[in-house]
Write an enzyme that holds these catalytic residues in place. Structure first.
Site, PDB file in Angstrom:
ATOM      1  N   GLU A   1     -28.577  78.425  61.194  1.00 28.90           N
ATOM      2  CA  GLU A   1     -28.033  77.285  61.925  1.00 28.90           C
ATOM      3  C   GLU A   1     -26.615  77.511  62.424  1.00 28.90           C
ATOM      4  O   GLU A   1     -26.275  77.142  63.552  1.00 28.90           O
ATOM      5  CB  GLU A   1     -28.092  76.022  61.052  1.00 28.90           C
ATOM      6  CG  GLU A   1     -29.471  75.415  60.898  1.00 28.90           C
ATOM      7  CD  GLU A   1     -30.341  76.130  59.874  1.00 28.90           C
ATOM      8  OE1 GLU A   1     -31.524  75.765  59.739  1.00 28.90           O
ATOM      9  OE2 GLU A   1     -29.829  77.055  59.200  1.00 28.90           O
TER      10      GLU A   1
ATOM     11  N   HIS B   1     -33.768  67.253  51.644  1.00 27.22           N
ATOM     12  CA  HIS B   1     -34.337  67.156  52.990  1.00 27.22           C
ATOM     13  C   HIS B   1     -34.462  65.711  53.458  1.00 27.22           C
ATOM     14  O   HIS B   1     -35.160  65.443  54.440  1.00 27.22           O
ATOM     15  CB  HIS B   1     -35.721  67.819  53.041  1.00 27.22           C
ATOM     16  CG  HIS B   1     -35.681  69.307  52.964  1.00 27.22           C
ATOM     17  ND1 HIS B   1     -36.799  70.097  53.139  1.00 27.22           N
ATOM     18  CD2 HIS B   1     -34.668  70.168  52.724  1.00 27.22           C
ATOM     19  CE1 HIS B   1     -36.477  71.368  53.008  1.00 27.22           C
ATOM     20  NE2 HIS B   1     -35.175  71.434  52.761  1.00 27.22           N
TER      21      HIS B   1
END
Length: 335
Positions: free
Chosen positions: A60, A129
């Site tokens: 990322e 998450h």
């Protein structure tokens, strides 16, 4: 005007903007051959090719930094980060580079990029998450942060975000992808920084964004049908800039407010909204501003515990009752 899902509205808008502007391209993990974790980019690799639909490594920070550089050189990257939780790995690129380059370079370089990413719990994805950490970005000058709650807003705000010359964090929610609604034809962008009053009311103001804006509307309809309570709903739509005037004008009318959010209560978006109400409408308040948020725990995986931790419509109804009871207004259901 067509009825479509939030997911379809995002897909169709990305495609339309790519057809309109050859400088728009997509980057992200598995968005090409796999068509994205949520299938929002389905078919776009076949139509536009690998130059404009770029599968990235699981890195990322690396691909967000590459997008910053591409934006500085005049392109308009739209980055998909699989969940907002993974954006923490790119925090330096987002907060220290994308958000600051325009100011640090004296306005010589803009960073016209969009970071699309979903947050939210309720999907049994466990604590790492299932977070809502948009506060990290809404806190940062130089970024814009939007959070559409409907398919129509998803389209209009995505158009606005792609065409904006500043970096925009485009916040989605996993629970919204399958929701449906009417979406206007055309390509009129929304105004970033403008909230929407999605239901008029006179007794109490409910302020919310993203998934909780849906909950606010459900609660408002239930209160009206069951008890004659008239709740006004303000959907923030944009977290930075925050449309304080719309919030304040609503509270001046109703004199009571409840702020709803999916993130943790302490230091949350709702704290800023509550402070803004106190600054701008203190003399109009009949009761303290109340807040509804998730429990201050890492979100459990077990479904019953997960649901218990997330804010619900019943939680909102309870707080609305407490607020109106405190000023003796619930019994008459009118302001």
């Amino acid at each position: 005007m067509a009825v479509m899902s939030y997911r379809q509205a995002l897909h169709d808008t990305l495609r339309a903007e790519m057809l309109r502007d050859p400088d728009v391209f997509l980057m992200g993990e598995e968005i090409g051959r796999f068509e994205g974790s949520y299938k929002i980019t389905a078919g776009l690799l076949d139509e536009f090719g690998p130059k404009r639909v770029r599968d990235t490594p699981i890195a990322e920070e690396g691909f967000t930094g590459a997008a910053v550089g591409a934006a500085m050189l005049g392109l308009r990257p739209v980055v998909e980060i699989m969940t907002i939780n993974f954006s923490l790995l790119a925090l330096d690129q987002i907060v220290n580079h994308a958000a600051k380059i325009y100011g640090m370079f004296g306005g010589q370089r803009s960073v016209p990029m969009v970071i699309r990413t979903p947050g939210g719990g309720g999907q049994q994805l466990a604590a790492t998450h299932s977070q809502n950490v948009e506060l990290f970005y809404a806190f940062t000058p130089g970024l814009k942060v939007v959070a559409p709650s409907s398919p129509a807003d998803a389209k209009a705000l995505l158009i606005a975000s792609i065409r904006d010359n500043d970096p925009v964090l485009f916040l989605e929610n996993l629970a919204l992808y399958n929701t449906k609604g009417e979406v206007p034809d055309g390509d009129e962008p929304a105004e970033i920084g403008r909230a929407a009053v999605t239901r008029e009311g006179t007794d109490i103001t409910l302020v919310a964004y993203s998934r909780m804006a849906h909950v606010a509307l459900q609660v408002a309809e239930k209160l009206a049908a069951d008890e004659g309570i008239s709740a006004e709903v303000v959907d923030l739509r944009s977290l930075r800039p925050l449309d304080r005037p719309t919030i304040i004008e609503s509270v001046k009318k109703t004199s009571c407010a409840v702020v709803l959010e999916d993130d943790w209560l302490t230091y949350g978006i709702g704290a800023e909204v509550a402070a803004s109400i106190s600054d701008g409408a203190f003399d109009y308040l009949d009761a303290p501003v109340r807040r509804v948020a998730m429990a201050e725990v890492p979100l459990p995986y077990a479904k019953p515990l997960e649901l218990a931790a997330l804010p619900s419509a019943n939680d909102v109804v309870t707080v609305v009752h407490q607020t109106l009871d405190a000023v003796g207004r619930r019994s008459v259901g009118a302001h």
